[in-house]
Design a protein around this motif. Structure first.
Motif: not given
Length: 389
Positions: A35-37, A54-55, A251-252, A260-262
């Motif tokens: 879900x983080x992607x 798109x990651x 992306x991983x 997502x926190x950065x």
């Protein structure tokens, strides 16, 4: 040994990211699903003002797939800067195309006047496409790199691109958070003006996922194709049907869990970097022979890197001598990258207007600029610069 003052290191709040990483590990979603992607993609898109993103696993992966989707083919020529990291240029060769090198202006970014001169003097338009009169090759794209968080002259570059039917790929890997304050593109972020843009989250970038990158565009079909190609071009997800050559470039989830926190901290990081830049500037402008390169007045830069121009005659030593002395004091410092047109794979390629790039290459050093750099560390650097000058 003296305490190290590093050039540009991650600014990670362990308490804020530990829960995300814990979720990744406990759920087993550490690779290209999870879900983080999607969450990170949404946050980046919202931040820079586009509908989607798109990651990917690196900025280089993003540039490569973007060039492919933009239609760069074997035998084409792509206009690129010589003053940049080589990762901005190598993807052109991955596509079998040929880079043509353009020099920089005082922003260190591609000089739009040299670009215009090349297009008007060396190219011709036939059947709504631009061709190099010397080589006969089609010139289909421009890669614009926003160097060190500064921004190229996108108004003029986009006008030229429209006139000469060229696609524009923005390498904004160093410029996440930089945007125009005035002019035609007021409010537009680096990476969102051309046909596509790419960001990087390498460990030395203003926010990091350890590695990783992001592709943005206003063209949804373009992004759909990027997403398809970066997941091995699965035409049928269930039965693993592949009708095209794709890449393992997605992306991983564990990278996105960091990102997502950065991204939530980015504006705070930029505030610190602006404050520290101004501290350096006030001190360095008093040192004869040293100049801190400015950022354009018409942008809010992210101030990623701080570049000092060393005048050997006035300062008493050249940039290489100064680099050595700083490193001996355990202060991490680096020169500009080796100019790409001088690298072995590219020494026989076409080059235009690179005199200023050569000059800056010979004079510029990047000094410590991390977003967690302390004022006392800046004072240490400045006192040494004063002492030696």
């Amino acid at each position: 040994m003296k305490k190290a003052i590093n050039l540009s290191v991650p600014n990670l709040d362990v308490e804020k990211i530990v829960n995300n990483l814990k979720e990744c590990i406990e759920s087993g979603w550490v690779s290209t699903g999870g879900r983080f992607i999607g969450e990170f993609e949404e946050k980046i898109a919202r931040y820079v003002g586009v509908n989607n993103a798109v990651g990917v696993q690196s900025g280089t992966a993003g540039l490569h797939t973007a060039l492919r989707v933009l239609g760069v083919q074997s035998g084409d020529e792509v206009l690129v800067p010589t003053l940049t990291f080589i990762a901005a240029v190598n993807p052109v060769t991955y596509q079998g195309a040929t880079p043509v090198f353009i020099g920089c202006d005082d922003t260190l970014c591609m000089d739009s006047n040299i670009l215009e001169n090349f297009l008007r003097e060396n190219c011709e338009i036939r059947d709504k496409a631009t061709y190099n009169k010397k080589t006969g090759a089609k010139v289909g794209s421009i890669i614009v790199v926003h160097v060190f968080g500064n921004m190229a002259n996108m108004e003029k570059i986009m006008e030229l691109a429209k006139e000469f039917n060229l696609k524009v790929l923005e390498d904004a890997t160093e410029a996440l958070g930089t945007y125009y304050k005035k002019g035609k593109y007021a409010g537009k972020y680096a990476g969102t003006i051309g046909d596509a843009g790419v960001y990087s989250f390498n460990a030395n970038k203003i926010i990091t996922t350890g590695g990783g990158g992001m592709v943005v565009s206003q063209n949804e079909k373009f992004l759909d194709e990027i997403r398809f190609l970066t997941t091995q071009a699965k035409t049928d997800q269930l039965y693993f049907v592949h009708n095209e050559i794709g890449y393992n470039y997605r992306m991983l989830n564990i990278q996105a869990a960091l990102g997502t926190s950065q991204i939530d901290e980015l504006e705070k990081f930029i505030e610190v970097k602006i404050k520290n830049y101004n501290l350096y500037k006030e001190a360095i402008e008093k040192i004869n022979g040293l100049t801190l390169l400015p950022f354009n007045d018409d942008i809010r830069a992210n101030y990623w890197f701080y570049s000092v121009v060393v005048d050997e005659e006035k300062y008493g030593m050249n940039k290489d001598e100064l680099l050595k002395k700083l490193v001996e004091e355990n202060i991490q410092t680096r020169p500009i990258w080796g100019l790409i047109h001088e690298q072995k794979p590219y020494i026989n390629h076409e080059v235009h207007g690179v005199e200023k790039a050569i000059e800056y290459h010979d004079k510029v050093l990047n000094i410590p600029c991390s977003s967690n750099l302390k004022e006392e560390e800046i004072k240490v650097v400045v006192e040494l610069l004063k002492k030696w000058g």
